[in-house]
Design a protein around this motif. Structure first.
Motif, PDB file in Angstrom:
ATOM      1  N   ASP A 131      -8.516 -27.576 -42.475  1.00  0.00           N
ATOM      2  CA  ASP A 131      -9.768 -27.294 -41.766  1.00  0.00           C
ATOM      3  C   ASP A 131      -9.531 -26.398 -40.553  1.00  0.00           C
ATOM      4  OD1 ASP A 131      -8.594 -29.167 -40.091  1.00  0.00           O
ATOM      5  OD2 ASP A 131     -10.382 -30.402 -39.868  1.00  0.00           O
ATOM      6  N   PRO A 133     -10.849 -25.437 -36.422  1.00  0.00           N
ATOM      7  CA  PRO A 133     -11.450 -26.133 -35.288  1.00  0.00           C
ATOM      8  C   PRO A 133     -12.891 -25.657 -35.035  1.00  0.00           C
ATOM      9  CG  PRO A 133      -9.830 -24.510 -34.553  1.00  0.00           C
ATOM     10  CD  PRO A 133      -9.804 -24.483 -36.048  1.00  0.00           C
ATOM     11  N   LEU A 134     -13.729 -26.569 -34.513  1.00  0.00           N
ATOM     12  CA  LEU A 134     -15.128 -26.214 -34.270  1.00  0.00           C
ATOM     13  C   LEU A 134     -15.266 -25.165 -33.167  1.00  0.00           C
ATOM     14  CD1 LEU A 134     -17.103 -29.605 -34.402  1.00  0.00           C
ATOM     15  CD2 LEU A 134     -16.942 -27.805 -36.139  1.00  0.00           C
ATOM     16  N   ASP A 135     -14.290 -25.164 -32.231  1.00  0.00           N
ATOM     17  CA  ASP A 135     -14.435 -24.245 -31.085  1.00  0.00           C
ATOM     18  C   ASP A 135     -13.800 -22.870 -31.332  1.00  0.00           C
ATOM     19  OD1 ASP A 135     -11.808 -24.918 -31.085  1.00  0.00           O
ATOM     20  OD2 ASP A 135     -11.702 -25.621 -29.011  1.00  0.00           O
ATOM     21  N   PRO A 137     -15.062 -20.253 -33.727  1.00  0.00           N
ATOM     22  CA  PRO A 137     -15.917 -19.691 -34.787  1.00  0.00           C
ATOM     23  C   PRO A 137     -15.438 -18.334 -35.294  1.00  0.00           C
ATOM     24  CG  PRO A 137     -17.023 -19.602 -32.646  1.00  0.00           C
ATOM     25  CD  PRO A 137     -15.781 -20.409 -32.447  1.00  0.00           C
ATOM     26  N   LEU A 214     -21.243 -33.698 -37.152  1.00  0.00           N
ATOM     27  CA  LEU A 214     -21.021 -32.355 -36.596  1.00  0.00           C
ATOM     28  C   LEU A 214     -20.075 -31.509 -37.460  1.00  0.00           C
ATOM     29  CD1 LEU A 214     -20.731 -33.286 -32.811  1.00  0.00           C
ATOM     30  CD2 LEU A 214     -22.733 -32.539 -34.118  1.00  0.00           C
ATOM     31  N   ASN A 215     -19.533 -32.104 -38.521  1.00  0.00           N
ATOM     32  CA  ASN A 215     -18.625 -31.371 -39.414  1.00  0.00           C
ATOM     33  C   ASN A 215     -19.389 -30.222 -40.073  1.00  0.00           C
ATOM     34  OD1 ASN A 215     -18.178 -34.339 -39.283  1.00  0.00           O
ATOM     35  ND2 ASN A 215     -16.163 -33.695 -39.985  1.00  0.00           N
ATOM     36  N   VAL A 216     -18.685 -29.111 -40.229  1.00  0.00           N
ATOM     37  CA  VAL A 216     -19.323 -27.908 -40.758  1.00  0.00           C
ATOM     38  C   VAL A 216     -18.791 -27.599 -42.158  1.00  0.00           C
ATOM     39  CG1 VAL A 216     -19.450 -25.396 -40.464  1.00  0.00           C
ATOM     40  CG2 VAL A 216     -19.774 -26.913 -38.495  1.00  0.00           C
ATOM     41  N   GLU A 249     -22.458 -21.305 -42.856  1.00  0.00           N
ATOM     42  CA  GLU A 249     -21.930 -22.531 -42.248  1.00  0.00           C
ATOM     43  C   GLU A 249     -23.074 -23.376 -41.686  1.00  0.00           C
ATOM     44  OE1 GLU A 249     -18.539 -21.983 -39.583  1.00  0.00           O
ATOM     45  OE2 GLU A 249     -18.379 -19.959 -40.403  1.00  0.00           O
ATOM     46  N   LYS A 251     -23.921 -27.508 -40.042  1.00  0.00           N
ATOM     47  CA  LYS A 251     -23.475 -28.860 -39.686  1.00  0.00           C
ATOM     48  C   LYS A 251     -24.136 -29.850 -40.636  1.00  0.00           C
ATOM     49  CE  LYS A 251     -23.326 -28.397 -34.640  1.00  0.00           C
ATOM     50  NZ  LYS A 251     -24.396 -27.490 -34.240  1.00  0.00           N
ATOM     51  N   MET A 281     -12.933 -30.925 -40.181  1.00  0.00           N
ATOM     52  CA  MET A 281     -14.023 -30.543 -39.274  1.00  0.00           C
ATOM     53  C   MET A 281     -14.852 -29.373 -39.790  1.00  0.00           C
ATOM     54  SD  MET A 281     -14.407 -32.645 -36.929  1.00  0.00           S
ATOM     55  CE  MET A 281     -15.896 -31.898 -36.357  1.00  0.00           C
ATOM     56  N   ARG A 282     -14.147 -28.284 -40.113  1.00  0.00           N
ATOM     57  CA  ARG A 282     -14.919 -27.071 -40.476  1.00  0.00           C
ATOM     58  C   ARG A 282     -14.220 -26.298 -41.591  1.00  0.00           C
ATOM     59  NH1 ARG A 282     -14.191 -21.724 -37.735  1.00  0.00           N
ATOM     60  NH2 ARG A 282     -15.700 -20.348 -38.744  1.00  0.00           N
TER      61      ARG A 282
END
Ligand code: NAD
Ligand code: TYD
Length: 344
Positions: A131, A133-135, A137, A214-216, A249, A251, A281-282
């Motif tokens: 995966d 990280p969310l931060d 993009p 919040l997982n994408v 993408e 959430k 997460m993403r």
């Protein structure tokens, strides 16, 4: 062309069969499927009587059965969709994932070597990349992203991918691999996020969102995936991997809210439940390679695809109601009781 499609009674495999019979009416399609809990013969009802279609109930791990079928059908192409595909089930019991996803793949490729083949195509997943990280993009999975798996499911798919590349290099097997993001659309088994939420909404049941939701995931309409595989098997370069995804993408929580809105159901149905172990997460695919090399682009926008999908579940209640009235009830109770939402 004779094409063996494994796992064709499941979600993506059945949509692929419909696409191929429509796009290539001169091809013969042989569907090989074990009919596990995820396979439904009723899904293939509309094509069962076509003269250029044959269904064979068979396990891809059954070497003698697979060899016999290859001898009978002399396939030009094999497209392998057959797999155990649900992450949560792989957390409960990894063993069948290793059996079908890895051993089954090797049996199919051995048959290809023994009888000769123009192309072996492995349907893989973006989950082999782990995966993001969310931060960040700005980060996406490319074909060069190292394999870095999280779940027994993704590890078994990654194991199969490594074997496919090994058979290509060692034995010269003319193989390709595609790694797609999350699909949605008709005939999606109701254990997966989108159809589960649609079915629960329609039955006014709680909507079990793992953790904060919040997982994408990067959603692609199933028809677009099928068209991409059609391109790869005909025009893709042997020994290559192609990522497939539509830059969409979302959430989880936003998907669930959207389904509530479309169906006129209150968001109060949403229940936050215990998170999935090791939850990725993403996921986010960079599809530049398949676009540049094969001209593929997704055609269905999420806003339209989700409406079409919801309409399909409304118009085909019999298909999914039969599924959720059977063994699925035990599965649901077992999976969701601990999570705090057993009320099916
Ligand atoms: P699914 O679970 O809906 O269908 C799997 C099919 O394979 C079923 O018909 C089942 O009966 C059959 N099968 C299982 N074990 C078998 C065996 N041993 N022998 C023969 N048939 C067997 O899965 P799906 O969502 O349609 O996924 C198909 C493929 O696409 C899988 O390889 C999966 O890893 C991959 N994939 C799925 C997604 C997604 O979002 N669903 C995304 C990317 C890649
Ligand atoms: P899923 O459809 O199982 O696909 P995958 O895990 O292969 O991406 O799940 C999609 C996302 O939805 C994932 O982040 C887990 C989450 N999810 C829920 O929140 N609740 C559910 O009941 C399910 C099945 C999934």
């Amino acid at each position: 062309m004779n094409i063996i499609v494994t796992g064709g009674a499941g979600f993506i495999g059945s949509n692929f069969i419909f696409h191929m019979l429509e796009a290539h009416p001169d091809y013969r399609i042989i569907c090989l499927d074990k009919l596990t809990y995820a396979g439904n013969l009723s899904t293939l009802k509309s094509v069962m009587d076509k003269p250029n279609f044959r269904f064979v109930k068979l396990d891809i791990c059954d070497r003698a059965g697979v060899y016999k079928l290859f001898e009978e059908e002399k396939p030009d192409i094999v497209v392998n969709f057959a797999a155990e595909s649900h992450v949560d089930r792989s957390i409960e019991d990894p063993s069948v994932f290793l059996q079908t996803n890895i051993i089954g793949t090797s049996v199919l490729m051995d048959a290809c070597r023994k009888y000769g083949i123009k192309r072996y195509h492995q349907v893989s997943t973006d989950e082999v990349y782990g995966d993001l990280p969310l931060d960040r993009p700005d980060l996406f999975f490319t074909e060069e992203t190292p394999i870095h798996t999280s779940s027994p499911y993704s590890s078994s798919k990654a194991g199969a991918d490594l074997l496919v590349m090994a058979y290509h290099r060692t034995f010269g097997l003319p193989a390709t691999i595609s790694r797609c993001s999350n699909n949605y659309g008709p005939y999606h088994f109701p254990e997966k996020l989108i159809p589960l939420m649609i079915a629960n909404c329609l039955n006014d049941k709680p909507l079990p969102v793992y953790g904060e939701g919040l997982n994408v995931r990067d959603w692609l309409y199933v028809e677009d995936h099928c068209k991409a595989i059609d391109l790869v098997i005909h025009k893709g370069r042997v020994g290559e991997i192609y990522n497939i995804g539509g830059h969409n993408e979302m959430k989880n929580i936003d998907i669930v809210k959207l389904i509530c809105k479309e169906l006129g159901k209150p968001e109060s149905l949403i229940t936050h439940v215990k998170d999935r172990l090791g939850h990725d997460m993403r996921y986010a695919i960079d599809p530049t390679k398949i676009h540049n090399e094969l001209g593929w682009l997704p055609e269905t926008k999420f806003a339209d695809g989700i409406k079409k999908t919801i309409k399909w579940y409304l118009d085909n209640r019999g298909w999914w109601e039969e599924i959720i009235s059977g063994e699925y009830q035990n599965y649901y109770k077992k999976m969701y009781a601990d999570r705090g939402s057993s009320d099916i």
